[in-house]
Design an enzyme around this catalytic site. Structure first.
Site, PDB file in Angstrom:
ATOM      1  N   LYS B 361       0.839  -1.183   0.000  1.00  0.00           N
ATOM      2  CA  LYS B 361       0.000   0.000   0.000  1.00  0.00           C
ATOM      3  C   LYS B 361       0.885   1.248   0.000  1.00  0.00           C
ATOM      4  O   LYS B 361       1.845   1.327   0.756  1.00  0.00           O
ATOM      5  CB  LYS B 361      -0.861  -0.019   1.257  1.00  0.00           C
ATOM      6  CG  LYS B 361      -2.004   0.949   1.243  1.00  0.00           C
ATOM      7  CD  LYS B 361      -3.003   0.551   2.321  1.00  0.00           C
ATOM      8  CE  LYS B 361      -4.158   1.505   2.348  1.00  0.00           C
ATOM      9  NZ  LYS B 361      -5.203   1.066   3.269  1.00  0.00           N
ATOM     10  N   GLU B 447     -19.713  -6.439  10.818  1.00  0.00           N
ATOM     11  CA  GLU B 447     -20.649  -5.691  11.659  1.00  0.00           C
ATOM     12  C   GLU B 447     -21.673  -6.621  12.299  1.00  0.00           C
ATOM     13  O   GLU B 447     -22.054  -6.441  13.453  1.00  0.00           O
ATOM     14  CB  GLU B 447     -21.383  -4.627  10.833  1.00  0.00           C
ATOM     15  CG  GLU B 447     -20.522  -3.423  10.447  1.00  0.00           C
ATOM     16  CD  GLU B 447     -19.627  -3.713   9.259  1.00  0.00           C
ATOM     17  OE1 GLU B 447     -19.779  -4.784   8.653  1.00  0.00           O
ATOM     18  OE2 GLU B 447     -18.784  -2.858   8.953  1.00  0.00           O
ATOM     19  N   ARG B 475     -25.811  -3.024   7.810  1.00  0.00           N
ATOM     20  CA  ARG B 475     -25.477  -4.419   7.540  1.00  0.00           C
ATOM     21  C   ARG B 475     -25.895  -5.330   8.662  1.00  0.00           C
ATOM     22  O   ARG B 475     -26.060  -6.526   8.478  1.00  0.00           O
ATOM     23  CB  ARG B 475     -23.959  -4.559   7.387  1.00  0.00           C
ATOM     24  CG  ARG B 475     -23.429  -3.871   6.209  1.00  0.00           C
ATOM     25  CD  ARG B 475     -22.012  -4.284   5.950  1.00  0.00           C
ATOM     26  NE  ARG B 475     -21.819  -4.281   4.519  1.00  0.00           N
ATOM     27  CZ  ARG B 475     -20.775  -4.729   3.891  1.00  0.00           C
ATOM     28  NH1 ARG B 475     -19.802  -5.252   4.571  1.00  0.00           N
ATOM     29  NH2 ARG B 475     -20.692  -4.678   2.599  1.00  0.00           N
TER      30      ARG B 475
END
Lengths: 177, 717
Positions: B361, B447, B475
């Site tokens: 990254k 979640e 969610r």
């Protein structure tokens, strides 16, 4: 015996043959577990150390008796219960070394696995002593996987494949003919 | 990765006068609540080898170009078709130019940087090998799609990204035919890709479908649900697992990089480090020779066995799900990527294939590579030095205030624990983690699990605070209803990013939480009108121990009121609002930070000699019935204002008024809510104007109800 191709082709594979069935080729199983043990023993012992060195015998030469004696000697020294050194000192290190010794013995005490291991040492004698670049390992790795993808493609195209995807592929394949 | 924004954890300013020893560091904030992680952790990370930069304009002072370097090759590429005749060498040059283009674009607009930099080579390779838009390329979450947008006809509009009427920060179908699926929330790409693959099969088409998903997004259950189904259906598709060992956001705590959470990450690491037993392969082939027989069949059997060994223990996870595993592959090596993609594309029938690509990254920008958070989300910055431009703000973000409030509560109550879903910085819980390392749980992008996990904790007598963004809690709605509310377990929900959220747009907008929480029978629903109220509501939530409760607060900074001493709030009386301004004829009843807009509207109206009442409801459930009754009885007009959709606070007030006959008299009730459409991304003030909830809109509404339409028009112009 027909000549064998040394590597699997990346181009379209040979046709024919039924789908591969997942089966246990006994020798292949032994080969795989031998090398698995070998690699983990080497890993436990440290990179570049052969199983013979782990046990402390001369490479390839020792007879079964010698291997067994060498193992017992190392075990007496390293086993947590039998250890000569006072308890609580460097036990993690000892445990690691004991595991390496145990795995080495598992491989070398079985004549068949030992033969396979000897052959692997012979074919690439310096591999175990070399720190190959991780990325070049990866390349060899996925090149093999790509090669296998071709085989798998045949398998997936076989009539026995009843998955939804296969049925749809067949349906469209037929409509084109 | 579950995304939003780039609210990185700031350091806490020393508001705690009682503890002068606490280390304070300067933590300026941008307006709109964007913080940034300083570079002070650089020295803890090993120095990476630096890729030499192309081109000559390297700045003396910094490690990167000060001016945008020339991009001759990129200038010739507007669409992927323009790349098809390039050589591999030219593609590598294109990747370098693309990288510098991304850096310079993001430096002017802010946005997501690190993830885009990590996939530059992958993007180039994908567009080179495949033929978008017929071939469908799906980018999970979409925050790494900046190079993709540049290569697909949107380079000239990159300066408008994440701004009003500009490009979206994520992929969006209505924006371009090259964006195959709308993203923003994580882990949806494999599901969508499978749907597209099956749709293709049903229609008899022949295109490729490729989903690019990160290792963070892979921690979510939906990714497994999709892979499981993909393996079963056996439709041809490609999943590219972009593994950069960053599974939480931001990719660092206050003190350094976050080690990946979850068992999957260690499995992926094992995959990367397992030395392929090439020797074994040779051995196995030797065995085949000995056995003899049909070389073709046996070789395949041995191969399958050998592959199980070569691939190591981790790949069997994907294999078991039915995806063929290829990798790991160096994600920054153009040759490798193109070779593999071409091979997979040219194989007639593959079923689902997973290519494990390892990237870094922030690759190619030295400051990003070194930063603990990899410059995941950044404000505008100077490319040559990597320094982000911070404008000073007098107050901190609601996120930071929440974290401080929770820490203060947890100091006195050891049963308080905090849970978040891979959003340690975005929720401010990194600060809680540093103070109470054993009481903060990051469950990965999960979640649903987070909510039920909290329910389990509550059963054992703990006091869990679930900090999940309003839009991400969507969610976990069934878990909220069935596992928490139905059983009346005292789980506390802290819903950040409620209401409109600015640059992230409708994908992250928290418009629905009042509606979906307040309709639950046992839930206490509250919203602070300013940061001091937030402290009190956190204390209130901590005190409510017999039923679930939730607090919603927006993105953005506080207004500058006095904070309670020691950051410790005082629990409010549940179901009691307050009157802020006494007036007559018209009452504005606000919920949450909309109260501030109501106060501003009141001062606008005062200029026209209309002194109105402004009240802060504080609780949507239970409503302050006495307050509403008195407001309805003593005013001609009652306007409820909230930054939420229909079905929320206003609807509950209407229900109460109607059932109690209060609408049968002379009072006129009007609701002001978010309109029944999605508000596009843009600056917060633009969004509020688009939604019709600015102070001017509120004042104009009042005048319209009173029949003073001329004054209404005056205010709006």
């Amino acid at each position: 015996m027909s000549a064998l191709r040394p590597t699997f082709p990346l181009a379209a594979p040979i046709g024919g043959g039924d789908g591969f069935r997942r089966g246990r080729a006994g020798a292949a199983a032994a080969a795989s577990s031998a090398s698995a043990a070998a690699s983990s023993a080497s890993a436990s012992a440290g990179v570049g150390v052969s199983l013979y060195e782990v046990l402390g015998v001369a490479e390839g030469e020792g007879r079964a008796e010698e291997i067994k004696r060498a193992y017992r000697r190392m075990a007496r020294r390293l086993h947590p219960d039998a250890a000569a050194s006072p308890p609580g000192r460097a036990t993690a290190e000892q445990a690691r070394r004991f595991i390496a010794v145990r795995e080495a013995y598992d491989t070398l005490s079985d004549p068949h696995r030992r033969a396979l291991y000897d052959r692997s040492l012979a074919s690439s004698p310096s591999a175990s002593h070399q720190e190959l670049d991780e990325r070049s390992h990866w390349r060899k790795h996925w090149q093999d996987q790509i090669a296998e993808l071709c085989w798998r493609s045949i398998d997936k195209d076989s009539e026995d494949n009843l998955s939804w995807g296969a049925r749809m592929r067949r349906k469209w394949g037929e409509s084109l003919n | 990765m579950a995304l939003s924004t780039f609210s990185l954890p700031g350091y806490v300013l020393g508001v705690n006068a009682a503890d002068p020893q606490k280390a304070t560091s300067l933590s300026p904030h941008l307006l709109g609540g964007v913080d940034f992680q300083s570079h002070k952790h650089q020295h803890r990370l090993p120095k990476p080898r630096r890729k030499p930069c192309v081109c000559a304009s390297l700045s003396e002072a910094g490690e990167y170009h000060a001016q945008r370097p020339p991009t001759p090759l990129l200038d010739t590429v507007n669409y992927p078709i323009h790349m098809k005749n390039l050589s591999i060498k030219e593609l590598k040059q294109l990747a370098d130019e693309l990288r510098s283009d991304v850096i310079f674009n993001v430096s002017k607009t802010g946005g997501h940087l690190g993830s885009s930099l990590g996939v530059v080579e992958l993007t180039v390779a994908l567009h080179y090998v495949f033929n978008a838009p017929q071939d469908k390329i799906l980018w999970d979450v979409g925050h790494q799609s900046y190079p993709h947008k540049i290569l697909t006809g949107r380079r000239d509009r990159m300066p408008t990204i994440r701004q009003t009427n500009g490009l979206s920060g994520f992929t969006k179908r209505s924006e371009s035919e090259y964006d195959s699926f709308g993203t923003g929330h994580s882990s949806t790409s494999i599901s969508a890709a499978l749907g597209m693959a099956v749709g293709r099969d049903l229609k008899g088409r022949k295109n490729n479908v490729i989903a690019v998903i990160g290792d963070g997004a892979m921690t979510a259950g939906q990714a497994y649900e999709a892979m499981n189904n993909a393996g079963y259906l056996d439709s041809d598709m490609i999943v590219i697992l972009n593994d950069n060992k960053q599974v939480s956001l931001p990719t660092a705590t206050l003190d350094g990089p976050i080690p990946p959470v979850g068992a999957l990450s260690s499995a992926l690491s094992r995959l990367q480090s397992s030395r392929p037993l090439r020797e074994l392969r040779e051995v196995a082939k030797g065995v085949t020779k000995q056995i003899g027989g049909s070389m073709h069949e046996l070789a395949a059997k041995v191969d399958e066995y050998a592959r199980g060994m070569i691939s190591g223990s981790g790949s069997t996870l994907f294999e078991e799900l039915g995806l063929y595993y290829i990798g790991p592959v160096d994600g920054h090596n153009m040759d490798d990527l193109i070779t593999i993609l071409k091979e997979v594309k040219s194989t007639k029938t593959t079923g689902p294939v997973l290519i494990h690509v390892v990237t870094e990254k922030g690759r190619g920008y030295p400051y990003a590579e070194r930063a603990a958070d990899k410059y995941h989300g950044v404000a505008k910055f100077d490319p040559a030095t990597g320094k982000q431009f911070k404008s000073s703000a007098k107050t901190q973000s609601y996120t930071n205030y929440f974290a401080e409030a929770l820490v203060a509560e947890a100091e006195v109550d050891k049963d308080i624990v905090a849970i978040h879903a891979a959003m340690g910085g975005g929720t401010g819980l990194n600060y809680f983690l540093r103070r109470f390392p054993n009481r903060c749980f990051d469950v990965g992008i999960a979640e649903q699990h987070a909510v039920t996990f909290a329910a389990g904790l509550a059963c054992e007598g703990l006091k869990p605070f679930c900090a999940i963004y309003s839009s991400f809690l969507q969610r976990a709605y069934d878990q909220v209803v069935h596992d928490v509310d139905l059983q009346k377990l005292p789980v506390r929900f802290a819903m950040d990013r409620a209401g409109l959220v600015g640059a992230d747009g409708p994908t992250h907008c928290g418009s629905f939480d009042v509606t979906y929480m307040a309709c639950l029978p046992n839930m206490v629903v509250m919203a602070p009108s300013d940061e001091a109220e937030l402290f009190h509501m956190v204390a209130t939530a901590a005190a409510i121990n017999d039923r679930p409760s939730c607090v919603r607060y927006p993105r953005g900074n506080g207004i500058g009121v006095l904070l309670p001493p020691g950051n410790k709030g005082v629990p409010l009386k549940v179901g009691k609002g307050r009157i802020l301004v006494e007036g007559e004829r018209v009452a504005l009843l606000g919920y949450g930070t909309a109260v501030q807009s109501c106060l501003a509207a009141a001062s606008l109206l005062e200029k026209h000699d209309l002194k109105i009442t402004v009240a802060d409801a504080r609780f949507c459930k239970p409503l302050d019935q006495a307050l509403i009754r008195s407001l309805a009885k003593s005013h001609e007009v009652l306007v409820t204002v909230e930054e939420g959709s229909i079905g929320g606070f206003g609807s509950h007030v209407a229900q109460f008024l109607a059932l109690n006959g209060l609408l049968d008299g002379k009072v006129k009730w009007r609701p002001m809510v978010l309109p029944d459409r999605y508000i596009e991304h843009g600056s917060p003030s633009d969004q509020l104007a688009e939604a019709g909830l600015t102070p001017s809109h509120i004042a104009a509404t009042v005048f319209n109800i009173l029949g003073q339409t001329r004054e209404a028009l005056e205010i709006m112009s």
